[in-house]
Design a protein around this motif. Structure first.
Motif, PDB file in Angstrom:
ATOM      1  N   ASP A  67       0.827  -1.209   0.000  1.00  0.00           N
ATOM      2  CA  ASP A  67       0.000   0.000   0.000  1.00  0.00           C
ATOM      3  C   ASP A  67       0.861   1.258   0.000  1.00  0.00           C
ATOM      4  O   ASP A  67       0.480   2.274  -0.587  1.00  0.00           O
ATOM      5  N   ALA A  68       2.012   1.203   0.648  1.00  0.00           N
ATOM      6  CA  ALA A  68       2.904   2.365   0.675  1.00  0.00           C
ATOM      7  C   ALA A  68       3.545   2.625  -0.680  1.00  0.00           C
ATOM      8  O   ALA A  68       3.899   3.762  -1.000  1.00  0.00           O
ATOM      9  N   THR A  69       3.701   1.568  -1.488  1.00  0.00           N
ATOM     10  CA  THR A  69       4.351   1.695  -2.805  1.00  0.00           C
ATOM     11  C   THR A  69       3.349   1.503  -3.945  1.00  0.00           C
ATOM     12  O   THR A  69       3.731   1.175  -5.057  1.00  0.00           O
ATOM     13  N   ARG A  70       2.072   1.703  -3.638  1.00  0.00           N
ATOM     14  CA  ARG A  70       1.003   1.435  -4.612  1.00  0.00           C
ATOM     15  C   ARG A  70       1.167   2.220  -5.903  1.00  0.00           C
ATOM     16  O   ARG A  70       0.989   1.686  -7.009  1.00  0.00           O
ATOM     17  N   SER A  71       1.557   3.482  -5.809  1.00  0.00           N
ATOM     18  CA  SER A  71       1.630   4.347  -6.996  1.00  0.00           C
ATOM     19  C   SER A  71       2.707   3.909  -7.978  1.00  0.00           C
ATOM     20  O   SER A  71       2.634   4.204  -9.169  1.00  0.00           O
ATOM     21  N   SER A  72       3.725   3.203  -7.494  1.00  0.00           N
ATOM     22  CA  SER A  72       4.832   2.802  -8.369  1.00  0.00           C
ATOM     23  C   SER A  72       4.642   1.400  -8.949  1.00  0.00           C
ATOM     24  O   SER A  72       5.506   0.911  -9.679  1.00  0.00           O
ATOM     25  N   ARG A  73       3.550   0.748  -8.637  1.00  0.00           N
ATOM     26  CA  ARG A  73       3.313  -0.618  -9.088  1.00  0.00           C
ATOM     27  C   ARG A  73       2.274  -0.659 -10.203  1.00  0.00           C
ATOM     28  O   ARG A  73       1.281   0.083 -10.160  1.00  0.00           O
ATOM     29  N   SER A  74       2.480  -1.532 -11.159  1.00  0.00           N
ATOM     30  CA  SER A  74       1.475  -1.760 -12.199  1.00  0.00           C
ATOM     31  C   SER A  74       0.374  -2.645 -11.630  1.00  0.00           C
ATOM     32  O   SER A  74       0.550  -3.307 -10.594  1.00  0.00           O
ATOM     33  N   THR A  75      -0.767  -2.676 -12.307  1.00  0.00           N
ATOM     34  CA  THR A  75      -1.866  -3.518 -11.855  1.00  0.00           C
ATOM     35  C   THR A  75      -1.467  -4.984 -11.875  1.00  0.00           C
ATOM     36  O   THR A  75      -1.774  -5.734 -10.944  1.00  0.00           O
ATOM     37  N   PHE A  76      -0.767  -5.404 -12.926  1.00  0.00           N
ATOM     38  CA  PHE A  76      -0.334  -6.807 -13.015  1.00  0.00           C
ATOM     39  C   PHE A  76       0.618  -7.144 -11.872  1.00  0.00           C
ATOM     40  O   PHE A  76       0.548  -8.240 -11.302  1.00  0.00           O
ATOM     41  N   ASN A  77       1.515  -6.222 -11.539  1.00  0.00           N
ATOM     42  CA  ASN A  77       2.436  -6.458 -10.430  1.00  0.00           C
ATOM     43  C   ASN A  77       1.676  -6.638  -9.117  1.00  0.00           C
ATOM     44  O   ASN A  77       2.033  -7.485  -8.289  1.00  0.00           O
ATOM     45  N   LEU A  78       0.623  -5.840  -8.926  1.00  0.00           N
ATOM     46  CA  LEU A  78      -0.188  -5.978  -7.715  1.00  0.00           C
ATOM     47  C   LEU A  78      -0.867  -7.339  -7.670  1.00  0.00           C
ATOM     48  O   LEU A  78      -0.897  -7.998  -6.627  1.00  0.00           O
ATOM     49  N   VAL A  79      -1.442  -7.748  -8.804  1.00  0.00           N
ATOM     50  CA  VAL A  79      -2.092  -9.061  -8.868  1.00  0.00           C
ATOM     51  C   VAL A  79      -1.089 -10.163  -8.534  1.00  0.00           C
ATOM     52  O   VAL A  79      -1.364 -11.054  -7.724  1.00  0.00           O
TER      53      VAL A  79
END
Length: 330
Positions: A67-79
């Motif tokens: 959550d702290a690095t949410r802005s730097s992550r792609s949607t696929f990376n989050l998944v």
């Protein structure tokens, strides 16, 4: 007069009893929130010798970093990352005997209403797929459907559209990835993400072997009882092969026999029928019922100052009227 007095006593007694029960249930809810806020981890029994689980504290730390690095992550990376977290926490376990039944059940402090329903109708309400992803991850046990529900819950919390995809004898999650695919497949039970939708997987079966290659390579360490595993469609007299071969055939059959008709809409409320979807109402009702029980007593208590003020006002009006009347009229 006696009948009216009895009715008043009965009404007040009922109001007091309801308030007492409501206060007790509300206290259970509040205590449950405190317990949920700072849960110790369950010592999870391993379903297989080579399957271990991360602690729930580790999950909480990882989610905070995401959550702290949410802005730097792609949607696929989050998944991919969330799928890995669920996989490393959840243990595939379905031995619902007496020694683990308390783990599969909803406790009194998690939801007193579901807890009571589980004792009235155990078949329907005792062993539940949990909608709350954090409660599911704290419990840490469940089959493929529970792991997929936990993943979908975490994705939905982060505004990623995701849902459940029912395969043949297996359950996975789908998620909108924001790339060239309309959605991708995530299998938290095995820790696998396939960057393709169901139609693409069915047209290119090699994607299954590529995605599950590490899973299949690890199967040689499984104990002997797993070597007797059979697909539901296999006859009893068919020679039993190695578990790795069986699992590969199972995975291919699961995807090839699936269809878009088993792709549930986004959100955990739409999955696995009314008992799962109905949990949302149980979690609302666990607060609403105690508050409704307390309401009559609160109304009576709130109206008490008004009645005292009204009595003083009437007394003041009477006193003023007496002073205004001539003495010979008093």
């Amino acid at each position: 007069m006696k009948a009216v007095g009895f009715q008043m006593i009965f009404a007040r007694g009922t109001t007091f009893l309801l308030a007492l029960i409501g206060a007790l249930l509300l206290g259970i809810c509040l205590l449950g929130e405190l317990i949920n806020f700072n849960r110790p981890s369950i010592d999870i029994p391993a379903a297989r010798p080579n399957q271990s689980a991360r602690s729930y504290e580790w999950v909480a730390r990882r989610l905070a970093v995401i959550d702290a690095t949410r802005s730097s992550r792609s949607t696929f990376n989050l998944v991919y990352t969330l799928n890995t977290i669920v996989h490393e926490r959840m243990v595939n376990y379905d031995d619902r005997d007496n020694q683990v039944i308390s783990i599969f059940s909803v406790s009194l402090f998690d939801n007193w209403l579901l807890w009571a329903a589980g004792r009235i109708d155990p078949r329907r309400y005792r062993d539940l797929f949990l909608l709350d992803p954090h409660l599911a991850l704290w419990r840490g046990l469940g089959m493929c459907g529970q792991s997929s529900l936990a993943l979908v819950g975490l994705l939905n919390e982060r505004s990623i559209r995701a849902g459940i995809l029912g395969l043949d004898n297996h359950v996975v999650a789908w998620a909108e990835s924001g790339d060239n695919h309309d959605y991708v497949i995530a299998d938290p039970d095995y820790g696998v993400v396939i960057a393709a939708n169901l139609a693409e997987i069915k047209s290119k079966p090699a994607l299954i072997d590529q995605a599950y290659q590490n899973v299949l390579a690890a199967q040689a360490d499984y104990p002997p009882y797993d070597l007797t595993f059979r697909l539901p469609s296999e006859p009893e007299d068919e020679p039993v092969g190695g578990y790795r071969t069986k699992l590969r055939r199972l995975l291919h059959a699961a995807y090839q026999n699936a269809s878009e008709a088993t792709k549930y809409p986004a959100g955990v409320d739409n999955s696995f029928g009314e008992t799962v979807a109905g949990q949302r109402y149980f979690y609302i009702a666990k607060w609403a019922i105690p508050l409704a029980m307390l309401l009559p007593a609160l109304v009576i208590l709130a109206s008490r100052p008004f009645r005292l003020w009204r009595r003083k006002l009437d007394h003041s009006i009477q006193s003023a009227a007496l002073h205004l009347l001539p003495r010979d009229k008093i």
